[in-house]
Design a protein around this motif. Structure first.
Motif, PDB file in Angstrom:
ATOM      1  N   LEU A   1      38.251  32.885  56.254  1.00  0.00           N
ATOM      2  CA  LEU A   1      39.087  33.301  55.131  1.00  0.00           C
ATOM      3  C   LEU A   1      39.799  34.619  55.426  1.00  0.00           C
ATOM      4  O   LEU A   1      39.169  35.610  55.793  1.00  0.00           O
ATOM      5  CB  LEU A   1      38.207  33.444  53.885  1.00  0.00           C
TER       6      LEU A   1
ATOM      7  N   LYS B   1      45.649  32.954  43.201  1.00  0.00           N
ATOM      8  CA  LYS B   1      47.106  32.804  43.391  1.00  0.00           C
ATOM      9  C   LYS B   1      47.694  31.910  42.322  1.00  0.00           C
ATOM     10  O   LYS B   1      46.950  31.192  41.651  1.00  0.00           O
ATOM     11  CB  LYS B   1      47.385  32.192  44.766  1.00  0.00           C
TER      12      LYS B   1
ATOM     13  N   TYR C   1      44.110  29.128  56.047  1.00  0.00           N
ATOM     14  CA  TYR C   1      42.948  29.735  55.362  1.00  0.00           C
ATOM     15  C   TYR C   1      43.256  31.150  54.869  1.00  0.00           C
ATOM     16  O   TYR C   1      42.394  32.028  54.872  1.00  0.00           O
ATOM     17  CB  TYR C   1      41.706  29.766  56.278  1.00  0.00           C
ATOM     18  N   THR C   2      44.501  31.350  54.476  1.00  0.00           N
ATOM     19  CA  THR C   2      44.904  32.693  54.058  1.00  0.00           C
ATOM     20  C   THR C   2      45.253  32.715  52.574  1.00  0.00           C
ATOM     21  O   THR C   2      46.004  31.877  52.101  1.00  0.00           O
ATOM     22  CB  THR C   2      46.134  33.146  54.885  1.00  0.00           C
ATOM     23  N   LEU C   3      44.694  33.703  51.883  1.00  0.00           N
ATOM     24  CA  LEU C   3      45.003  33.879  50.467  1.00  0.00           C
ATOM     25  C   LEU C   3      45.793  35.178  50.302  1.00  0.00           C
ATOM     26  O   LEU C   3      45.557  36.136  51.031  1.00  0.00           O
ATOM     27  CB  LEU C   3      43.714  33.967  49.648  1.00  0.00           C
TER      28      LEU C   3
ATOM     29  N   LEU D   1      47.949  28.808  52.764  1.00  0.00           N
ATOM     30  CA  LEU D   1      46.647  28.155  52.567  1.00  0.00           C
ATOM     31  C   LEU D   1      46.205  27.382  53.809  1.00  0.00           C
ATOM     32  O   LEU D   1      45.027  27.365  54.161  1.00  0.00           O
ATOM     33  CB  LEU D   1      46.736  27.137  51.416  1.00  0.00           C
TER      34      LEU D   1
END
Lengths: 376, 464
Positions: B2, B40, B53-55, B50
């Motif tokens: 993440l 988000k 795996y990035t917020l 996404l």
């Protein structure tokens, strides 16, 4: 959209050569990469309004698209708790989805991966133990006395399904009906189709369960069950012939006509009169997965019962909350769903009929087999 | 795995805040699953991230109030710790309006989910967390409808509609959310609960106007009373083909300056080809209600286009909530978004051409198209769709928005109904001119500690 070539050519006609080259370089290698989990997590949750689990828990965490997002992050190594198990097999999402995605079915593989690593949450382990102990209790009863039911042999296997044993009056009624219809049926001590293993993500154990049971079930001409879950799993995972009891009855409904039954026996009260009107709860799997929507209505109509339809009906039904593993994961939330559904149904009629033992118990309803058994 | 683009500034305080919230009986979670769920909105940039795996951000905690009193307690505690609160409905907004860039608390309004129908007054009182699709179904089961039907109907909430000043597919006849809204219950940033009686009209500035479109910066909408109507029994559907967008728009003006059809949309050549497989510009019209026959006759007599029957209308009605293209585009590394603006009839075609050109001229644009979706006596809303591909998607995306907003300013509004959020905030001063400072002052007055949705609309701090 990708099927309309004319449109694609026109759409990209004004883009520069550099952009077109970018498309070839960046996009083409990715064709076919997104699976249903990815497609679902990229949706803004267009089935949120029909999801009963979201409706009960009221948090985005258990909403369909976010559960897919969490499954994706889980596959990337994050611990997302038991959110992936907070789902019902109702397929309300699939019914609403233009691309036919079933969130629950999609999540099974990810659940399985977690279970195989022995990293499933405690609530999941507990759900497994709870169901297993229910089955063990039933087996014990069968060993001691075979319950109240007689073991018998026949061409068609009557397989009530484990949850039907929780409402034994449905089994009693069904046996009475099958006898009345002169069906050559068998009844024996096989209890559970194993669908809960699949739902929990214990796929290895589920496959083993199928292996153990398939030979027994396969020795009959087919299986008839009260439980839509069992019928679905027999058809889809076992690959054997199976029908729901409603299908069998609907095909022979003439035999139950109120006039014939009541005129033959003047001392017998015309019990269908007592049930002049009722509402019908469509069980999710029966209506959405097995497509059985008209058969129950045909039966009720032939019996002279005036059907008072509830707003959420047929394939747009509303779950009873107790299917699958969700009631084992969170009983209070499952009860919240059943209360909401019961409230909707009561508005239509005080008498609730259904065709599934799980829905019957959850909604305090009457199974249609019970109505019919009273007539015979 | 993440990855988080902007980390919270408040993580150190959160344990104490959570303890305090729990002490007053608020449901609150710091579990990663809940925080990911409230990380988000539906801005397209977040979607492409996404996959990696990035917020964009992650709140420190998520609070789940069940009523306005709970919301009030949360705001009082948040004030005492000066910790940000980001208000969440269905998170279906597309303008980065809810993303909790500063961290702090994500406030889930979804448990405020009660629906109460008043058939005599033709009103429905709905909690902020009621999902639109559910509300419409419940009303339909009783013979009523809101006729407020945004494309996000199935995933957006009543509170979100009011906060973002939403508009629906039948707005031409029935109005936007501000026309459907009667009264509100709101929690102010300091925790005060205020509520207005649902009256037909009152003198002085309408209190609703402080909150419609305020995007959660002035107060938290907890409940809304909305107008309902009986489901119209009769309707007629008619479609036409035109050679040009100019002809179709001029014919639309003739219609709406005479009467308001329930549905009126014009699709440019590209969208007509995609939606209806028609070469040309398609206009679809639906009239409904008591005057449906007369309205149909007017349309058939006055509209100068090639008659296409009712099939295109049926096709569109069938597909109007299908947004699955997004899920097909994004995994290919293509970014996809929409930009909606309003303008007057006088310069409509100038706006249409200017913005379309601005989008197409950005290197990386694969396609750009447009339809006209909402109509008024004085003008209309153009709704542009674009998709692009680039090595640096964010750079491409921001450039398209910059060019489109610059093209809009001066001749069109920068938004018709999607809102401002963080995405459009930088162009709002130019659009509002003198009013902008008034709204900034109001924000300071209402929310002295700037804890409610910081970084949005009138605040450039702590944005994505």
């Amino acid at each position: 959209m990708f099927s309309n070539i004319k449109w694609i050519l026109q759409a990209t006609s004004s883009s520069t050569l550099k952009t077109k080259l970018s498309l070839i370089k960046e996009a083409l290698p990715k064709v076919g990469k997104g699976d249903d989990i990815v497609r679902c997590m990229l949706c803004p949750n267009m089935c949120l309004h029909v999801c009963p689990v979201f409706d009960a828990e009221r948090r985005l965490t258990v909403s369909p698209s976010v559960k897919s997002r969490l499954a994706y992050f889980s596959s990337g190594g994050e611990d997302v708790g038991d959110a992936l198990w907070r789902c019902l097999p109702c397929n309300a999402c699939k019914q609403a989805c233009p691309t036919d995605i079933s969130v629950n079915e999609n999540l099974i593989d990810e659940r399985n991966k977690i279970c195989e690593l022995d990293e499933e949450p405690e609530s999941v382990k507990l759900a497994f133990i709870t169901h297993e102990s229910m089955i063990r209790d039933l087996e014990k009863k069968f060993r001691e006395k075979f319950g109240e039911f007689e073991k018998r042999d026949g061409k068609l296997l009557y397989f009530p399904g484990c949850r039907t044993f929780e409402v034994a009056e449905v089994i009693r009624s069904t046996i009475k009906i099958l006898d009345f219809l002169e069906i050559d049926f068998a009844f024996r001590n096989v209890l559970c189709c194993g669908s809960y293993l699949k739902e929990l993500g214990y796929l290895r154990q589920f496959r083993e369960h199928i292996r153990n049971l398939k030979d027994i079930l396969g020795s009959y001409e087919g299986v008839v069950s009260n439980c839509p879950h069992c019928v679905k799993v027999f058809l889809k995972d076992y690959g054997i012939k199976a029908i729901h009891i409603s299908q069998l009855i609907a095909g022979k409904i003439d035999r139950f006509k109120v006039t014939e039954l009541s005129s033959d026996d003047p001392d017998k009260p015309d019990k269908a009169d007592k049930l002049s009107s009722a509402t019908y709860h469509d069980p999710c799997i029966l209506s959405r997965d097995l497509g059985i929507v008209e058969e129950p209505r045909k039966i009720l109509s032939e019996l002279g019962i005036k059907l008072k339809e509830v707003g959420y009906n047929k394939k747009n039904t509303y779950c009873c909350g107790f299917g699958g593993i969700y009631p084992y994961i969170d009983t209070s939330m499952a009860s919240k769903i059943s209360e909401e559904r019961r409230k909707q149904l009561i508005e239509a009629s005080q008498t609730i009929l259904t065709f599934c033992p799980i829905c019957k118990k959850a909604l305090d309803a009457k199974d249609i087999t019970e109505v019919l058994a009273e007539l015979v | 795995m993440l990855k988080i683009i902007r980390r919270s500034r408040y993580s150190e305080k959160i344990d104490e805040v959570v303890k305090e919230l729990k002490r007053v009986g608020i449901k609150v979670s710091t579990h990663l699953a809940d925080r990911i769920a409230y990380s988000k909105d539906f801005n397209p940039l977040h979607l492409n991230r996404l996959l990696d795996y990035t917020l964009p951000a992650l709140p420190d905690a998520v609070a789940f109030p069940e009523n306005a009193e709970n919301v009030s307690s949360i705001m009082q505690i948040a004030n005492s710790y000066s910790i940000p609160v980001y208000v969440f409905g269905g998170a279906s907004g597309v303008i980065d309006g809810a993303t909790p860039y500063c961290g702090g608390i994500a406030l889930s309004m979804l448990s405020l989910g009660k629906i109460k129908i008043d058939a005599e007054r033709l009103l429905v009182k709905a909690g902020a967390g009621v999902v639109g699709g559910r509300l419409e179904e419940v009303l339909n089961h009783k013979g009523f409808t809101l006729r407020h039907s945004p494309q996000s109907l199935y995933c957006s909430t009543v509170g979100g509609w009011v906060a973002t000043k939403a508009s629906g597919q039948f707005s031409t006849k029935y109005g936007n959310i501000e026309d459907i809204l009667v009264s509100l219950k709101v929690v102010m940033p300091d925790g005060e609960i205020i509520e207005a009686e649902p009256l037909p009209r009152r003198a002085f500035i309408d209190p609703n106007d402080l909150f419609i479109g305020s995007e959660g910066i002035f107060g938290i909408i907890c409940e809304a009373t909305l107008k309902i109507r009986k489901i119209p029994k009769k309707n007629h559907k008619i479609a036409f083909r035109f050679d040009s967008m100019d002809d179709a728009v001029e014919n639309a003006r003739k219609i709406v300056q005479t009467f308001k059809p329930a549905l009126l949309r014009i699709f440019d050549r590209l969208e007509s080809l995609k939606n209806f497989n028609v070469n040309g510009v398609v206009m679809i019209v639906m009239v409904e209600g008591e005057m449906a026959d007369q309205e149909r006759d007017f349309v058939l007599k006055k509209v100068e286009g090639e008659f296409l029957g009712e099939k295109p209308v049926d096709d569109w009605l069938e597909e109007r909530f299908n947004v699955s293209d997004i899920s097909k585009f994004v995994p290919l590394g293509i970014i996809f978004d929409t930009i909606e603006v309003s303008c007057s009839w006088k310069n409509a075609m100038e706006v249409y051409r200017k913005i379309l050109k601005a989008i197409r001229d950005v290197d990386g644009t694969l396609l750009a198209s447009c339809h006209a979706s909402h109509f008024y006596e004085e003008g209309l809303c153009f709704y542009f769709t674009f998709a692009g591909v680039a090595k640096n998607l964010e750079e491409y995306y921001r450039e398209v928005w910059k060019k489109a907003m610059e093209a809009a300013l001066g001749t069109a509004s920068i938004s018709h109904h999607h809102g401002i959020g963080a995405l459009r905030a930088k162009w709002l001063p130019k659009e509002l001119e003198g009013y902008y400072l008034i709204f900034r002052d109001l924000k300071t007055l209402f929310d002295r500690r700037n804890i409610l949705n910081p970084g949005k609309v009138v605040d450039m701090d702590c944005t994505g």
